[in-house]
Design a protein around this motif. Structure first.
Motif, mmCIF file in Angstrom:
data_model
loop_
_atom_site.group_PDB
_atom_site.id
_atom_site.type_symbol
_atom_site.label_atom_id
_atom_site.label_comp_id
_atom_site.label_asym_id
_atom_site.label_seq_id
_atom_site.Cartn_x
_atom_site.Cartn_y
_atom_site.Cartn_z
ATOM 1 N N LYS A 167 18.067 -1.894 -5.090
ATOM 2 C CA LYS A 167 17.670 -3.139 -5.746
ATOM 3 C C LYS A 167 16.993 -4.089 -4.764
ATOM 4 O O LYS A 167 16.145 -4.896 -5.155
ATOM 5 N N ALA A 168 17.361 -3.983 -3.499
ATOM 6 C CA ALA A 168 16.782 -4.860 -2.488
ATOM 7 C C ALA A 168 15.273 -4.682 -2.374
ATOM 8 O O ALA A 168 14.550 -5.617 -2.010
ATOM 9 N N GLU A 169 14.800 -3.492 -2.704
ATOM 10 C CA GLU A 169 13.367 -3.220 -2.605
ATOM 11 C C GLU A 169 12.570 -3.834 -3.750
ATOM 12 O O GLU A 169 11.345 -3.934 -3.661
ATOM 13 N N VAL A 170 13.256 -4.231 -4.825
ATOM 14 C CA VAL A 170 12.551 -4.823 -5.972
ATOM 15 C C VAL A 170 12.924 -6.294 -6.123
ATOM 16 O O VAL A 170 13.001 -6.820 -7.218
ATOM 17 N N THR A 171 13.150 -6.946 -4.994
ATOM 18 C CA THR A 171 13.363 -8.391 -4.958
ATOM 19 C C THR A 171 12.110 -9.046 -4.398
ATOM 20 O O THR A 171 11.157 -8.359 -3.977
ATOM 21 N N VAL A 172 12.096 -10.366 -4.372
ATOM 22 C CA VAL A 172 10.952 -11.084 -3.802
ATOM 23 C C VAL A 172 10.763 -10.694 -2.341
ATOM 24 O O VAL A 172 9.634 -10.440 -1.895
ATOM 25 N N GLU A 173 11.861 -10.625 -1.586
ATOM 26 C CA GLU A 173 11.770 -10.227 -0.181
ATOM 27 C C GLU A 173 11.285 -8.796 -0.040
ATOM 28 O O GLU A 173 10.523 -8.459 0.863
ATOM 29 N N GLY A 174 11.761 -7.943 -0.950
ATOM 30 C CA GLY A 174 11.323 -6.553 -0.913
ATOM 31 C C GLY A 174 9.834 -6.414 -1.114
ATOM 32 O O GLY A 174 9.163 -5.623 -0.433
ATOM 33 N N PHE A 175 9.273 -7.187 -2.046
ATOM 34 C CA PHE A 175 7.835 -7.147 -2.289
ATOM 35 C C PHE A 175 7.051 -7.722 -1.112
ATOM 36 O O PHE A 175 5.965 -7.238 -0.779
ATOM 37 N N LYS A 176 7.611 -8.741 -0.449
ATOM 38 C CA LYS A 176 6.933 -9.309 0.719
ATOM 39 C C LYS A 176 6.832 -8.275 1.837
ATOM 40 O O LYS A 176 5.794 -8.141 2.493
ATOM 41 N N LYS A 177 7.921 -7.527 2.053
ATOM 42 C CA LYS A 177 7.906 -6.471 3.069
ATOM 43 C C LYS A 177 6.904 -5.375 2.702
ATOM 44 O O LYS A 177 6.183 -4.863 3.561
ATOM 45 N N HIS A 178 6.888 -5.014 1.406
ATOM 46 C CA HIS A 178 5.953 -3.981 0.961
ATOM 47 C C HIS A 178 4.511 -4.429 1.167
ATOM 48 O O HIS A 178 3.682 -3.677 1.689
ATOM 49 N N ASP A 179 4.197 -5.663 0.767
ATOM 50 C CA ASP A 179 2.828 -6.179 0.918
ATOM 51 C C ASP A 179 2.424 -6.251 2.386
ATOM 52 O O ASP A 179 1.277 -5.962 2.734
ATOM 53 N N ALA A 180 3.374 -6.628 3.251
ATOM 54 C CA ALA A 180 3.069 -6.700 4.679
ATOM 55 C C ALA A 180 2.784 -5.317 5.243
ATOM 56 O O ALA A 180 1.870 -5.135 6.061
ATOM 57 N N HIS A 181 3.546 -4.326 4.763
ATOM 58 C CA HIS A 181 3.336 -2.949 5.217
ATOM 59 C C HIS A 181 1.963 -2.438 4.772
ATOM 60 O O HIS A 181 1.248 -1.797 5.548
ATOM 61 N N VAL A 182 1.592 -2.727 3.524
ATOM 62 C CA VAL A 182 0.293 -2.293 3.003
ATOM 63 C C VAL A 182 -0.840 -2.970 3.769
ATOM 64 O O VAL A 182 -1.868 -2.359 4.081
ATOM 65 N N ALA A 183 -0.651 -4.252 4.104
ATOM 66 C CA ALA A 183 -1.694 -5.000 4.807
ATOM 67 C C ALA A 183 -1.950 -4.440 6.204
ATOM 68 O O ALA A 183 -3.063 -4.532 6.732
ATOM 69 N N LYS A 184 -0.906 -3.850 6.817
ATOM 70 C CA LYS A 184 -1.056 -3.308 8.158
ATOM 71 C C LYS A 184 -1.715 -1.930 8.176
ATOM 72 O O LYS A 184 -2.093 -1.433 9.231
ATOM 73 N N ALA A 185 -1.814 -1.321 6.999
ATOM 74 C CA ALA A 185 -2.395 0.028 6.933
ATOM 75 C C ALA A 185 -3.830 0.015 7.439
ATOM 76 O O ALA A 185 -4.592 -0.924 7.210
ATOM 77 N N ALA A 186 -4.187 1.046 8.154
ATOM 78 C CA ALA A 186 -5.542 1.126 8.703
ATOM 79 C C ALA A 186 -6.566 1.192 7.585
ATOM 80 O O ALA A 186 -6.338 1.851 6.557
ATOM 81 N N PRO A 187 -7.727 0.532 7.739
ATOM 82 C CA PRO A 187 -8.747 0.570 6.689
ATOM 83 C C PRO A 187 -9.272 1.987 6.487
ATOM 84 O O PRO A 187 -9.419 2.755 7.437
ATOM 85 N N LEU A 188 -9.521 2.325 5.228
ATOM 86 C CA LEU A 188 -10.002 3.665 4.903
ATOM 87 C C LEU A 188 -11.506 3.761 5.085
ATOM 88 O O LEU A 188 -12.236 2.790 4.906
ATOM 89 N N THR A 189 -11.959 4.956 5.448
ATOM 90 C CA THR A 189 -13.392 5.189 5.507
ATOM 91 C C THR A 189 -13.921 5.338 4.083
ATOM 92 O O THR A 189 -13.149 5.462 3.121
ATOM 93 N N GLU A 190 -15.229 5.338 3.920
ATOM 94 C CA GLU A 190 -15.821 5.463 2.581
ATOM 95 C C GLU A 190 -15.412 6.770 1.920
ATOM 96 O O GLU A 190 -15.108 6.813 0.732
ATOM 97 N N GLU A 191 -15.361 7.845 2.719
ATOM 98 C CA GLU A 191 -14.963 9.143 2.161
ATOM 99 C C GLU A 191 -13.489 9.137 1.772
ATOM 100 O O GLU A 191 -13.111 9.671 0.728
ATOM 101 N N GLU A 192 -12.636 8.487 2.596
ATOM 102 C CA GLU A 192 -11.215 8.420 2.283
ATOM 103 C C GLU A 192 -10.964 7.606 1.025
ATOM 104 O O GLU A 192 -10.085 7.933 0.229
ATOM 105 N N ILE A 193 -11.743 6.539 0.834
ATOM 106 C CA ILE A 193 -11.620 5.737 -0.385
ATOM 107 C C ILE A 193 -11.967 6.573 -1.610
ATOM 108 O O ILE A 193 -11.293 6.531 -2.640
ATOM 109 N N ALA A 194 -13.049 7.367 -1.494
ATOM 110 C CA ALA A 194 -13.458 8.224 -2.608
ATOM 111 C C ALA A 194 -12.402 9.268 -2.916
ATOM 112 O O ALA A 194 -12.054 9.512 -4.069
#
Length: 329
Positions: free
Chosen positions: A125-152
């Protein structure tokens, strides 16, 4: 070869609730589950404020030992405004864990993958709280940018979703962006199919004209499907499977979606995204009743696999034999 297995379908009640959710911003989301081999709604999440203000409602709606699918509206405008959470708590029964995890992609595909910007897996349940979403969004934001081929390639993977797993699915919603018009020849061939035992109708996309066309109309046995369906290009095939079970003639219509791994990225994307609209046309406009929906990479579908779909094996129980008493022969 991709396995061909049957998937769990969305109930009419769930599809109707999701349709209402997509057309109105007055509800934050839906909690769904699995009952009697169907995806069903369990509860709605009312909208009381912002996304962050509505998330605490999940605390009382989710249970510590029952998995659930959670649809949440993350934004009010733009493409793919929803996110899907698969909540599979550690204390749930093993069978439930496996069922919900394996049906995760089917759930979003049943409702329309184009509506979802993210699919998140959570075990507490902790992962579906406001804090859980903040951690998830922060993790996604740190992900390396995809190349054009990777996006496709990422887009292809999301669009194909269950295609690589070969599961059954039902068209519930059809996005206008992939609902190509169908030619009269293709529609007429589909309408003739129920009266043509072992008939095979293959449809293709004309990518330049953005239309659905008739690729081929023929008769084929189940054994010959492997050669009748090309292995060089994607196809939407409809087969009138003429067989007997158990001794009674049957002619169910089988939908077979094939997309060879060698297909171009654009082809894979368009075919996977058009799958729902092709099924909707076949059922709504041609009047077909689709008994099974199968998917595979290469068209290496055998007669045995089709037979197993319609003629499930039954376990033969051995009669109990009373053990002999000691000393007797």
């Amino acid at each position: 070869m991709s396995s061909l297995t049957s998937g769990i379908l969305a109930s009419d009640e769930l599809t109707h609730q999701f349709t209402s959710l997509t057309s109105s911003t007055n509800v934050r989301g839906i909690i769904a589950g699995i009952s009697n081999e169907q995806l069903v709604p369990i509860a709605t999440i009312p909208r009381r404020g912002t996304f962050e203000e509505d998330i605490p409602q999940l605390e009382s709606l989710l249970k510590e030992n029952e998995p659930a699918y959670i649809i949440l509206r993350r934004r009010d405008s733009g493409p793919a405004p929803f996110i899907c959470l698969t909540y599979v708590p550690d204390h749930a029964h093993v069978r439930s864990k496996m069922l919900f995890a394996s049906t995760r992609n089917t759930f979003t595909r049943e409702l329309g993958t184009e509506y979802f910007s993210e699919s998140i897996f959570a075990t507490t349940k902790a992962e579906v709280t406001v804090e859980g979403f903040k951690k998830h969004d922060a993790h996604v934001a740190k992900a390396a940018p995809l190349t054009e081929e990777e996006i496709a390639l990422k887009g292809v993977k999301e669009a194909e979703a269950e295609a690589s797993r070969g599961t059954t699915a039902r068209a519930s919603h059809v996005s206008g962006s992939v609902a190509f018009p169908v030619s009269d020849a293709a529609l007429d061939a589909l309408r003739r199919l129920p009266n043509n035992p072992n008939g095979l109708v293959q449809l293709m996309l004309d990518i330049q004209r953005e239309t659905i066309e008739l690729a081929d109309e023929s008769t084929s046995t189940a054994h010959d499907l492997i050669t009748a369906i090309p292995n060089t290009a994607p196809r939407f095939s409809f087969f009138n499977f003429s067989h007997k079970y158990p001794g009674v003639p049957e002619n169910p219509i089988v939908f077979i979606y094939t997309c060879p791994p060698s297909s171009k990225i654009k082809e894979r994307m368009l075919y996977a995204s058009s799958r729902s609209s092709v099924l909707a046309i076949a059922e709504r406009d041609a009047g077909l009743t689709i008994a099974k929906k199968l998917e595979s990479g290469d068209p290496d579908i055998s007669a045995q696999q089709l037979a197993e779909e319609f003629q499930p094996k039954t376990e033969q129980k051995q009669a109990f034999q009373r053990p002999k008493r000691p000393g007797r022969k």
